[in-house]
Design an enzyme around this catalytic site. Sequence first.
Site, mmCIF file in Angstrom:
data_model
loop_
_atom_site.group_PDB
_atom_site.id
_atom_site.type_symbol
_atom_site.label_atom_id
_atom_site.label_comp_id
_atom_site.label_asym_id
_atom_site.label_seq_id
_atom_site.Cartn_x
_atom_site.Cartn_y
_atom_site.Cartn_z
ATOM 1 N N HIS A 121 -27.166 26.594 24.341
ATOM 2 C CA HIS A 121 -28.321 27.224 24.958
ATOM 3 C C HIS A 121 -27.888 28.624 25.407
ATOM 4 O O HIS A 121 -26.731 28.826 25.750
ATOM 5 C CB HIS A 121 -28.659 26.349 26.173
ATOM 6 C CG HIS A 121 -29.937 26.644 26.862
ATOM 7 N ND1 HIS A 121 -30.058 27.659 27.776
ATOM 8 C CD2 HIS A 121 -31.143 26.037 26.797
ATOM 9 C CE1 HIS A 121 -31.297 27.646 28.247
ATOM 10 N NE2 HIS A 121 -31.978 26.684 27.674
ATOM 11 N N ASP A 198 -22.151 21.056 29.771
ATOM 12 C CA ASP A 198 -23.540 21.302 30.131
ATOM 13 C C ASP A 198 -24.314 20.023 29.817
ATOM 14 O O ASP A 198 -24.536 19.694 28.648
ATOM 15 C CB ASP A 198 -24.052 22.496 29.310
ATOM 16 C CG ASP A 198 -25.565 22.694 29.410
ATOM 17 O OD1 ASP A 198 -26.238 21.861 30.050
ATOM 18 O OD2 ASP A 198 -26.050 23.674 28.831
ATOM 19 N N GLN A 201 -29.262 18.466 28.861
ATOM 20 C CA GLN A 201 -30.075 17.758 27.879
ATOM 21 C C GLN A 201 -29.620 16.308 27.703
ATOM 22 O O GLN A 201 -30.343 15.487 27.160
ATOM 23 C CB GLN A 201 -29.970 18.510 26.550
ATOM 24 C CG GLN A 201 -31.165 18.398 25.651
ATOM 25 C CD GLN A 201 -32.449 18.802 26.315
ATOM 26 O OE1 GLN A 201 -33.342 17.972 26.489
ATOM 27 N NE2 GLN A 201 -32.585 20.050 26.718
ATOM 28 N N LYS A 224 -35.174 18.006 34.326
ATOM 29 C CA LYS A 224 -35.191 17.380 32.999
ATOM 30 C C LYS A 224 -35.045 15.867 33.097
ATOM 31 O O LYS A 224 -35.090 15.174 32.094
ATOM 32 C CB LYS A 224 -34.102 17.990 32.126
ATOM 33 C CG LYS A 224 -34.430 19.452 31.811
ATOM 34 C CD LYS A 224 -33.618 20.048 30.718
ATOM 35 C CE LYS A 224 -34.080 21.483 30.500
ATOM 36 N NZ LYS A 224 -33.137 22.268 29.711
ATOM 37 N N CYS A 362 -34.229 28.876 23.096
ATOM 38 C CA CYS A 362 -33.093 29.483 23.801
ATOM 39 C C CYS A 362 -31.790 29.221 23.064
ATOM 40 O O CYS A 362 -30.736 29.096 23.681
ATOM 41 C CB CYS A 362 -32.958 28.982 25.236
ATOM 42 S SG CYS A 362 -34.329 29.433 26.268
HETATM 43 C C1 LIG Z 1 -32.545 23.393 29.934
HETATM 44 C C2 LIG Z 1 -31.160 23.652 29.565
HETATM 45 C C3 LIG Z 1 -30.381 24.575 30.286
HETATM 46 C C4 LIG Z 1 -30.926 25.409 31.412
HETATM 47 O O1 LIG Z 1 -31.381 24.643 32.463
HETATM 48 P P1 LIG Z 1 -32.103 25.360 33.720
HETATM 49 O O2 LIG Z 1 -32.707 24.235 34.469
HETATM 50 O O3 LIG Z 1 -33.106 26.298 33.138
HETATM 51 O O4 LIG Z 1 -31.030 26.079 34.478
HETATM 52 C C5 LIG Z 1 -29.064 24.731 29.909
HETATM 53 N N1 LIG Z 1 -28.542 24.029 28.889
HETATM 54 C C6 LIG Z 1 -29.256 23.140 28.174
HETATM 55 C C7 LIG Z 1 -28.610 22.377 27.065
HETATM 56 C C8 LIG Z 1 -30.594 22.926 28.487
HETATM 57 O O5 LIG Z 1 -31.306 22.052 27.781
#
Ligand SMILES: *Cc1c(COP(=O)(O)O)cnc(C)c1O
Length: 404
Positions: A121, A198, A201, A224, A362
């Site tokens: 992302h 990260d 997701q 999320k 993104c």
């Molecule tokens: C949504 C997402 C982000 C960013 O999350 P925020 O809540 O906008 O800070 C970063 N990495 C991944 C893989 C995402 O899906």
Amino acid sequence: MLDINKIREDFPILNRKVNGKPLVYFDNAATSQTPKAVIDSIVDYYSNYNANIHRGVHTLSQEATNAYEEARHKIQKHFNASKSYEIILTSGTTHGINMVATGFADLLNDNDEIIVSALEHHSNIVPWQMLCEKTGAILKVIPMTDEGSLNMKEYKTLLSDRTKLVFVNHVSNALGTINPVKQIIDMAHEHGAAVLIDGAQATPHIKPDVQELDCEFYTCSAHKLCGPTGVGMIYGKEEWLHKLPPYQGGGEMISEVTFEKTTYADLPHKFEAGTPNIAGVIAFGVALDYMNSIGFDQIAAYENELLEYATEKLLSIEGMKLYGTAHEKAAVISFNIEGIHPYDIGSIVDKLGIAVRTGHHCAQPIMDYYRIPGTVRASFSFYNTKEEIDLLVDAVIRAKSMLI
Ligand SMILES: *Cc1c(COP(=O)(O)O)cnc(C)c1O
């Protein structure tokens, strides 16, 4: 077996109509919907015990502090961190990543290397580019394969004793690929590199165990996984949270302040400057309770069923091209129809009440790899149904007949 109809009753928004049609919400990878228990917890906070935390002797402040710290414990338990102060409460994944990236500026030299993956992302690419500009460190990228997996052979050749940090997402938001993070972490550790995962997701579908993964950092966003926007967490191993400098200066993060010298507060407060999103953190805890009451194994099994069903149905449409066909996938489908711009499909299905995402998600480098401007992305949650997928398939067929 999940009782989906009963689960759907927990989400007030699923009753609404969009353009005169019942809402079909397939943009869960951008943000999930919010169950009533989570909404109620926010209303309860502002109706009954809204006060600033950690500072007040009065009853409301103590109630708010207790609820806030209780949420931190729930998050600690959920991710199986060994200490509650290894959980830093943030405004979301982006905040967590920037906290680490900014802090590493003090720990890197030129010649040091940082490895990121091609499946990231933007929020997981830009902070590292900024860090490299500041420190002279070099950014290396693990390439991807046609089916949207990481090329692990190439990863092995990128690793060396110059590698100080490796950053990958647990699940790709654009393609749904579940990355082999345990293997990535173990390989990085052989070279003494730290790893940040990260989990933005992954956390809606998988319950990660940070001790088992043995990562140095793991971050996610509440919105999320059925929680509110603007709140999230980053787990950091205690020794690494001591190594990193504070991210922001302000109230709550200090121990003593004089104009000569300020000493920083202990963990986790060192990283929690200013008044946090108190209601949001409490609601994050409630969201985890809610999801755990359904059960992550059940959620994953059901979402897989939806993914397989949707994959098969969509592939029956002529001209359909799916992106991201890795063996291990979360419930995200990225697709295009030959000769049609993804945006046009998105607008037509919206007229029929169906919310999908169109664009580069993104993750422009992934789109560049496939030489496409973007995709249509349908991402599923445990409150979606096969009937809704049928509506999507019909809508895509209708869009196709209007556009070709
Ligand atoms: C949504 C997402 C982000 C960013 O999350 P925020 O809540 O906008 O800070 C970063 N990495 C991944 C893989 C995402 O899906």
